[in-house]
Write a protein that holds these residues in place. Sequence first.
Motif, PDB file in Angstrom:
ATOM      1  N   ASP A 111     -36.151  12.855  28.058  1.00  0.00           N
ATOM      2  CA  ASP A 111     -37.468  12.415  28.496  1.00  0.00           C
ATOM      3  C   ASP A 111     -37.729  12.964  29.880  1.00  0.00           C
ATOM      4  N   MET A 112     -38.333  14.356  29.952  1.00  0.00           N
ATOM      5  CA  MET A 112     -38.453  14.970  31.324  1.00  0.00           C
ATOM      6  C   MET A 112     -39.339  14.248  32.273  1.00  0.00           C
ATOM      7  N   ALA A 113     -40.208  13.592  31.801  1.00  0.00           N
ATOM      8  CA  ALA A 113     -41.044  12.879  32.786  1.00  0.00           C
ATOM      9  C   ALA A 113     -40.166  11.859  33.464  1.00  0.00           C
ATOM     10  N   LYS A 114     -39.298  11.209  32.780  1.00  0.00           N
ATOM     11  CA  LYS A 114     -38.680   9.983  33.572  1.00  0.00           C
ATOM     12  C   LYS A 114     -37.613  10.694  34.515  1.00  0.00           C
ATOM     13  N   ILE A 115     -36.996  11.995  34.126  1.00  0.00           N
ATOM     14  CA  ILE A 115     -35.997  12.456  34.840  1.00  0.00           C
ATOM     15  C   ILE A 115     -36.407  13.051  36.100  1.00  0.00           C
ATOM     16  N   ASN A 116     -37.826  13.707  35.840  1.00  0.00           N
ATOM     17  CA  ASN A 116     -38.502  14.303  37.140  1.00  0.00           C
ATOM     18  C   ASN A 116     -39.160  13.251  38.225  1.00  0.00           C
ATOM     19  N   THR A 117     -39.285  12.072  37.412  1.00  0.00           N
ATOM     20  CA  THR A 117     -39.527  10.943  38.495  1.00  0.00           C
ATOM     21  C   THR A 117     -38.533  10.516  39.328  1.00  0.00           C
ATOM     22  N   THR A 118     -37.326  10.389  38.641  1.00  0.00           N
ATOM     23  CA  THR A 118     -36.022  10.007  39.013  1.00  0.00           C
ATOM     24  C   THR A 118     -35.593  10.997  40.397  1.00  0.00           C
ATOM     25  N   VAL A 119     -35.882  12.221  40.040  1.00  0.00           N
ATOM     26  CA  VAL A 119     -35.098  13.254  40.761  1.00  0.00           C
ATOM     27  C   VAL A 119     -36.362  13.141  42.058  1.00  0.00           C
ATOM     28  N   ALA A 120     -37.461  12.967  41.870  1.00  0.00           N
ATOM     29  CA  ALA A 120     -38.445  12.928  42.904  1.00  0.00           C
ATOM     30  C   ALA A 120     -38.125  11.586  43.730  1.00  0.00           C
ATOM     31  N   ALA A 121     -37.574  10.604  43.162  1.00  0.00           N
ATOM     32  CA  ALA A 121     -37.327   9.452  44.066  1.00  0.00           C
ATOM     33  C   ALA A 121     -36.158   9.727  44.963  1.00  0.00           C
ATOM     34  N   VAL A 142     -28.859  14.760  41.176  1.00  0.00           N
ATOM     35  CA  VAL A 142     -29.765  15.691  41.208  1.00  0.00           C
ATOM     36  C   VAL A 142     -29.050  16.800  40.617  1.00  0.00           C
ATOM     37  N   ILE A 143     -28.090  17.407  41.312  1.00  0.00           N
ATOM     38  CA  ILE A 143     -27.471  18.484  40.684  1.00  0.00           C
ATOM     39  C   ILE A 143     -27.066  18.266  39.126  1.00  0.00           C
ATOM     40  N   GLY A 144     -26.804  17.263  38.621  1.00  0.00           N
ATOM     41  CA  GLY A 144     -26.379  16.994  37.193  1.00  0.00           C
ATOM     42  C   GLY A 144     -27.768  17.030  36.414  1.00  0.00           C
ATOM     43  N   PHE A 145     -28.824  16.408  36.934  1.00  0.00           N
ATOM     44  CA  PHE A 145     -29.977  16.457  36.016  1.00  0.00           C
ATOM     45  C   PHE A 145     -30.550  17.982  36.009  1.00  0.00           C
ATOM     46  N   LYS A 146     -30.302  18.772  37.019  1.00  0.00           N
ATOM     47  CA  LYS A 146     -30.637  20.205  36.947  1.00  0.00           C
ATOM     48  C   LYS A 146     -29.674  21.123  36.363  1.00  0.00           C
ATOM     49  N   ALA A 147     -28.651  20.849  36.165  1.00  0.00           N
ATOM     50  CA  ALA A 147     -27.379  21.770  35.461  1.00  0.00           C
ATOM     51  C   ALA A 147     -27.036  21.283  33.970  1.00  0.00           C
ATOM     52  N   ILE A 148     -27.275  20.024  33.808  1.00  0.00           N
ATOM     53  CA  ILE A 148     -26.537  19.567  32.521  1.00  0.00           C
ATOM     54  C   ILE A 148     -27.738  19.297  31.531  1.00  0.00           C
ATOM     55  N   SER A 149     -27.365  19.755  30.259  1.00  0.00           N
ATOM     56  CA  SER A 149     -28.157  19.552  29.011  1.00  0.00           C
ATOM     57  C   SER A 149     -28.099  18.240  28.422  1.00  0.00           C
TER      58      SER A 149
END
Length: 471
Positions: A216-226, A97-104
């Motif tokens: 793919d932000m939709a995919k990332i957001n879905t993953t983070v939500a899960a 989760v931290i990686g998804f938010k911090a790394i481009s």
Amino acid sequence: MTKSKLSLSEAIIVLIIILAIMGSGVIGLGLSPQVPVLLAITVTIFWAKLRGFNWHEINGGIKDGIDKGIIPIVIFILIGAMISTWIAAGTIPTLMVIGFKAISAQWFLPTVFLVCSLVGAAVGSCFTVVSTVGIAFFGIGVTMNFNPALVAGAIIAGGTFGDKLSPLSETNNLAAAVVDTDLFDHMKTILWSTLPAAAISTVAFAVLGMGHNHADMAKINTTVAALNNDFHISIIALIPIALVFICAAFKMAAIPTMLLNIFVSAAMMFMNNTGLNMNKASDIITNGFVAKTSNHEVNLLLSRGGVVSMMPTVALIVLTLSLGGLLVHFGLISTVMTPIATKLNNSAKLITAALCACIGVNIFVGEQFLSIILPGRAFKQTFNNGGLASSALGRVLEDGGTVLNYLVPWGVGGVFIANTLGVPTMQYLPFVFFSLLCPVFSLLSGFTGIGLRKLNATEDAKGKETVPVQN
């Protein structure tokens, strides 16, 4: 055939047959390494019986080989338990989760390489890097639609570079001991290879990551939500990672560090899940964690670990070490290396031959420590006689031995990483730029003399026979 003195030609023929069996089976036919290695063991034992060796000697060779791998085997079993408890405790999901938010996405690959390098330098183990932060980075990379082999390459390259920067590294300490040089002097010497290899690797990963400007932000957001819905995501979940660094600072050995980490992570599992009982916790540690989120990809990424998951790795390591033990016990390795080592008289030839010896031991024996010990013993006096300092040999042992073990499909390192990340060795091999470049810089050093340390007057006075070095 009777047990007469083994000739160089016979040893070469036997080794070529063994290499052909393993190479054609694993690389040519794509077989699981266990079968080709088992066949190679059968051929070696058949040859040994024809040569007059008895079963006591054959069993002795197998025992000697396996004995050298007992500690790594125990460590791998503990890593399996640690992976499952880290997932269940929320440690790896929190890192993701931290990686998804911090790394481009654009800078993801070089970031992975550099972070894994820093962690590796702190803990002194590429294996630990891969099985902890490596799994988190792998999950992030796959979700961002990166090639899994490319992500694995960045993780392994970073972990290996970090390992070479660490005074806690077992292979650094072993190489320094084998060539009889100071540890920090050895670590300064290998920088001539590791720093340029790391610099080029960073650039290469940056270039390869440029095509991923838009994730793919939709995919990332879905993953983070899960992850947020089904795992305990918090800073507290990072306690096991902090514990690894603390144990490294106190120079605690790998086995007690992992046992302590498993115990703490298991306690966190109970704190996060009040419905967890001892039977369920035992099943997680034994058989691995099974993710049951609403996201299928998250379930695939985080359903892993456990003691049982390491059994295929352990089985292959036992077979590979058995084969290596037989080859060493019967003198096949030394028969080839010793004549080569004693007939070299200039730095270029010495470096090239020692590198080839290290690579050869990696291929035939598949064990990191032996890829340092056997060539180190064979070439130490020859390097000194050729006017080269022992630290020069130490660097070659690292460049041709330590860093390449992760690229051998049936090697201890290669087997472990392929099993842990789920990416076959031959797929990630082209992307482990650091390991591929280190031997190249060693060769360049041998032919140009750059960064190649010669014997000083004090070392010459120790009774060594010194001959001029021709560059």
